[in-house]
Design a protein around this motif. Sequence first.
Motif, PDB file in Angstrom:
ATOM      1  N   PRO A  31      55.877  66.354  48.148  1.00 58.81           N
ATOM      2  CA  PRO A  31      55.357  64.997  47.968  1.00 58.81           C
ATOM      3  C   PRO A  31      56.491  63.999  47.797  1.00 58.81           C
ATOM      4  CG  PRO A  31      55.062  66.296  45.967  1.00 58.81           C
ATOM      5  CD  PRO A  31      55.581  67.231  47.036  1.00 58.81           C
ATOM      6  N   VAL A  32      56.301  62.838  48.379  1.00 55.87           N
ATOM      7  CA  VAL A  32      57.295  61.771  48.260  1.00 55.87           C
ATOM      8  C   VAL A  32      57.147  61.141  46.882  1.00 55.87           C
ATOM      9  CG1 VAL A  32      58.049  59.567  49.193  1.00 55.87           C
ATOM     10  CG2 VAL A  32      57.223  61.336  50.727  1.00 55.87           C
ATOM     11  N   PRO A  33      58.245  61.054  46.131  1.00 57.52           N
ATOM     12  CA  PRO A  33      58.131  60.459  44.800  1.00 57.52           C
ATOM     13  C   PRO A  33      57.909  58.961  44.902  1.00 57.52           C
ATOM     14  CG  PRO A  33      60.404  60.897  45.313  1.00 57.52           C
ATOM     15  CD  PRO A  33      59.588  61.463  46.448  1.00 57.52           C
ATOM     16  N   THR A  34      56.859  58.509  44.274  1.00 57.93           N
ATOM     17  CA  THR A  34      56.586  57.074  44.269  1.00 57.93           C
ATOM     18  C   THR A  34      56.860  56.479  42.897  1.00 57.93           C
ATOM     19  OG1 THR A  34      54.280  57.522  43.775  1.00 57.93           O
ATOM     20  CG2 THR A  34      54.866  57.206  46.085  1.00 57.93           C
ATOM     21  N   THR A  35      57.230  57.332  41.953  1.00 52.85           N
ATOM     22  CA  THR A  35      57.539  56.847  40.615  1.00 52.85           C
ATOM     23  C   THR A  35      58.989  57.154  40.292  1.00 52.85           C
ATOM     24  OG1 THR A  35      56.863  58.922  39.598  1.00 52.85           O
ATOM     25  CG2 THR A  35      55.177  57.220  39.820  1.00 52.85           C
ATOM     26  N   ALA A  36      59.524  56.361  39.416  1.00 56.82           N
ATOM     27  CA  ALA A  36      60.899  56.578  38.968  1.00 56.82           C
ATOM     28  C   ALA A  36      60.900  57.663  37.900  1.00 56.82           C
ATOM     29  CB  ALA A  36      61.471  55.292  38.405  1.00 56.82           C
ATOM     30  N   PRO A  37      61.939  58.467  37.852  1.00 57.56           N
ATOM     31  CA  PRO A  37      62.001  59.480  36.796  1.00 57.56           C
ATOM     32  C   PRO A  37      62.235  58.822  35.442  1.00 57.56           C
ATOM     33  CG  PRO A  37      64.051  59.437  38.018  1.00 57.56           C
ATOM     34  CD  PRO A  37      63.110  58.510  38.722  1.00 57.56           C
ATOM     35  N   LEU A  65      67.316  79.107  32.697  1.00 57.76           N
ATOM     36  CA  LEU A  65      67.293  78.438  31.404  1.00 57.76           C
ATOM     37  C   LEU A  65      67.167  76.920  31.521  1.00 57.76           C
ATOM     38  CD1 LEU A  65      70.170  80.483  29.755  1.00 57.76           C
ATOM     39  CD2 LEU A  65      67.707  80.827  29.491  1.00 57.76           C
ATOM     40  N   TRP A  66      67.192  76.399  32.730  1.00 59.25           N
ATOM     41  CA  TRP A  66      67.153  74.955  32.958  1.00 59.25           C
ATOM     42  C   TRP A  66      66.385  74.701  34.234  1.00 59.25           C
ATOM     43  CZ3 TRP A  66      69.063  71.077  29.919  1.00 59.25           C
ATOM     44  CH2 TRP A  66      69.118  69.795  30.483  1.00 59.25           C
ATOM     45  N   GLN A  67      65.643  73.625  34.280  1.00 55.12           N
ATOM     46  CA  GLN A  67      64.898  73.274  35.480  1.00 55.12           C
ATOM     47  C   GLN A  67      65.473  71.995  36.076  1.00 55.12           C
ATOM     48  OE1 GLN A  67      62.363  74.928  37.035  1.00 55.12           O
ATOM     49  NE2 GLN A  67      62.543  73.390  38.635  1.00 55.12           N
ATOM     50  N   ASN A  68      66.193  72.138  37.189  1.00 62.08           N
ATOM     51  CA  ASN A  68      66.713  70.970  37.888  1.00 62.08           C
ATOM     52  C   ASN A  68      65.627  70.394  38.785  1.00 62.08           C
ATOM     53  OD1 ASN A  68      69.387  70.659  37.025  1.00 62.08           O
ATOM     54  ND2 ASN A  68      70.106  72.260  38.392  1.00 62.08           N
ATOM     55  N   PRO A  69      65.600  69.088  39.003  1.00 65.45           N
ATOM     56  CA  PRO A  69      64.647  68.523  39.959  1.00 65.45           C
ATOM     57  C   PRO A  69      65.023  68.915  41.381  1.00 65.45           C
ATOM     58  CG  PRO A  69      66.034  66.807  39.021  1.00 65.45           C
ATOM     59  CD  PRO A  69      66.390  68.079  38.331  1.00 65.45           C
ATOM     60  N   THR A  70      64.063  68.847  42.288  1.00 65.03           N
ATOM     61  CA  THR A  70      64.309  69.163  43.691  1.00 65.03           C
ATOM     62  C   THR A  70      65.044  67.998  44.337  1.00 65.03           C
ATOM     63  OG1 THR A  70      62.265  70.419  43.747  1.00 65.03           O
ATOM     64  CG2 THR A  70      63.213  69.798  45.864  1.00 65.03           C
ATOM     65  N   PRO A  71      66.227  68.235  44.935  1.00 67.76           N
ATOM     66  CA  PRO A  71      66.947  67.134  45.590  1.00 67.76           C
ATOM     67  C   PRO A  71      66.145  66.572  46.765  1.00 67.76           C
ATOM     68  CG  PRO A  71      68.382  69.019  45.278  1.00 67.76           C
ATOM     69  CD  PRO A  71      66.993  69.473  44.955  1.00 67.76           C
ATOM     70  N   LEU A  72      66.254  65.287  46.977  1.00 69.69           N
ATOM     71  CA  LEU A  72      65.468  64.597  47.992  1.00 69.69           C
ATOM     72  C   LEU A  72      66.274  64.338  49.255  1.00 69.69           C
ATOM     73  CD1 LEU A  72      63.806  61.951  45.673  1.00 69.69           C
ATOM     74  CD2 LEU A  72      62.794  64.052  46.531  1.00 69.69           C
ATOM     75  N   ILE A  73      65.555  64.159  50.361  1.00 67.64           N
ATOM     76  CA  ILE A  73      66.188  63.748  51.610  1.00 67.64           C
ATOM     77  C   ILE A  73      66.459  62.242  51.525  1.00 67.64           C
ATOM     78  CG2 ILE A  73      65.171  65.617  52.959  1.00 67.64           C
ATOM     79  CD1 ILE A  73      63.052  63.666  53.951  1.00 67.64           C
ATOM     80  N   PRO A  74      67.300  61.686  52.404  1.00 66.96           N
ATOM     81  CA  PRO A  74      67.692  60.273  52.280  1.00 66.96           C
ATOM     82  C   PRO A  74      66.529  59.281  52.241  1.00 66.96           C
ATOM     83  CG  PRO A  74      69.197  61.375  53.746  1.00 66.96           C
ATOM     84  CD  PRO A  74      68.111  62.370  53.422  1.00 66.96           C
ATOM     85  N   SER A  75      65.503  59.466  53.071  1.00 70.09           N
ATOM     86  CA  SER A  75      64.399  58.493  53.078  1.00 70.09           C
ATOM     87  C   SER A  75      63.657  58.508  51.745  1.00 70.09           C
ATOM     88  CB  SER A  75      63.440  58.785  54.227  1.00 70.09           C
ATOM     89  OG  SER A  75      62.889  60.085  54.103  1.00 70.09           O
ATOM     90  N   ASP A  76      63.414  59.694  51.203  1.00 72.44           N
ATOM     91  CA  ASP A  76      62.733  59.783  49.907  1.00 72.44           C
ATOM     92  C   ASP A  76      63.633  59.297  48.780  1.00 72.44           C
ATOM     93  OD1 ASP A  76      60.620  60.821  51.301  1.00 72.44           O
ATOM     94  OD2 ASP A  76      61.003  62.897  50.728  1.00 72.44           O
ATOM     95  N   HIS A  77      64.943  59.522  48.914  1.00 78.66           N
ATOM     96  CA  HIS A  77      65.888  59.027  47.911  1.00 78.66           C
ATOM     97  C   HIS A  77      65.859  57.498  47.859  1.00 78.66           C
ATOM     98  CE1 HIS A  77      69.479  58.135  45.667  1.00 78.66           C
ATOM     99  NE2 HIS A  77      70.064  57.639  46.737  1.00 78.66           N
ATOM    100  N   LEU A  78      65.808  56.864  49.031  1.00 74.66           N
ATOM    101  CA  LEU A  78      65.755  55.399  49.057  1.00 74.66           C
ATOM    102  C   LEU A  78      64.450  54.893  48.450  1.00 74.66           C
ATOM    103  CD1 LEU A  78      67.347  54.842  52.560  1.00 74.66           C
ATOM    104  CD2 LEU A  78      68.288  54.077  50.379  1.00 74.66           C
ATOM    105  N   ASN A 102      62.670  53.463  56.206  1.00 76.31           N
ATOM    106  CA  ASN A 102      61.910  53.643  57.442  1.00 76.31           C
ATOM    107  C   ASN A 102      62.799  54.148  58.571  1.00 76.31           C
ATOM    108  OD1 ASN A 102      59.530  52.865  56.224  1.00 76.31           O
ATOM    109  ND2 ASN A 102      59.748  50.717  56.819  1.00 76.31           N
ATOM    110  N   ALA A 103      64.014  53.643  58.665  1.00 77.84           N
ATOM    111  CA  ALA A 103      64.949  54.114  59.694  1.00 77.84           C
ATOM    112  C   ALA A 103      65.297  55.579  59.475  1.00 77.84           C
ATOM    113  CB  ALA A 103      66.210  53.250  59.689  1.00 77.84           C
ATOM    114  N   ALA A 104      65.485  55.972  58.224  1.00 76.22           N
ATOM    115  CA  ALA A 104      65.793  57.380  57.927  1.00 76.22           C
ATOM    116  C   ALA A 104      64.608  58.275  58.277  1.00 76.22           C
ATOM    117  CB  ALA A 104      66.153  57.532  56.440  1.00 76.22           C
ATOM    118  N   ARG A 105      63.379  57.819  57.983  1.00 79.91           N
ATOM    119  CA  ARG A 105      62.197  58.602  58.334  1.00 79.91           C
ATOM    120  C   ARG A 105      62.052  58.780  59.831  1.00 79.91           C
ATOM    121  NH1 ARG A 105      59.781  55.743  54.396  1.00 79.91           N
ATOM    122  NH2 ARG A 105      59.704  56.964  52.501  1.00 79.91           N
TER     123      ARG A 105
END
Length: 173
Positions: free
Chosen positions: A37-43, A66-79, A166-169
């Motif tokens: 899922p594309v994150p639509t909220t800020a952490p 022992l630690w849960q890292n978040p899933t890294p995002l692709i550039p479009s989702d990061h933006l 949008n360009a990245a997508r």
Amino acid sequence: MGTDAMRTGTDTRTAPTPSAAPTRAVPTRRPAPAPLPVPTTAPDWPSRWHLLIPVGVRNQMAGLGLWQNPTPLIPSDHLTQTLAVLNRYGWARSLDFSPTGRMCIRGAQTLLERTGHVTPAARQRAVDYMQQSLQERGYHQPFFAWNDHTERTLQHVTALITTSANAARKNGE
């Protein structure tokens, strides 16, 4: 048994014996994995422990479970998530992080990178898309310098990030 079968000693009514050669298994197609899922909220702002523990130690702890890292995002989702961070915590013009907690584009990207929401390579690809969008508009300067101009507003920043996402997508990123 028929008379011919009696002479030859074979019974034509029985099934033939299977050969000893291995049979080839028919490969089954697995369904494609569902897209993340594309994150639509800020952490949320990271906890003190998250900020105090170095990235290398956090990654080793994640490897041990022992630690849960978040899933890294692709550039479009990061933006998209960068824009959500700016909307949640506030946009600043000239500081990566202001004393009141607001951030510029680079500050929001730094927050997401330090908390593990994006890899440095994906962040750089996102920066490349922003630079490309700026050059298409006729601005030939780094995005953080563009962000610092006095006539810049949050609407300009939102338009830049949305166009870049949008360009990245379109390119599958």
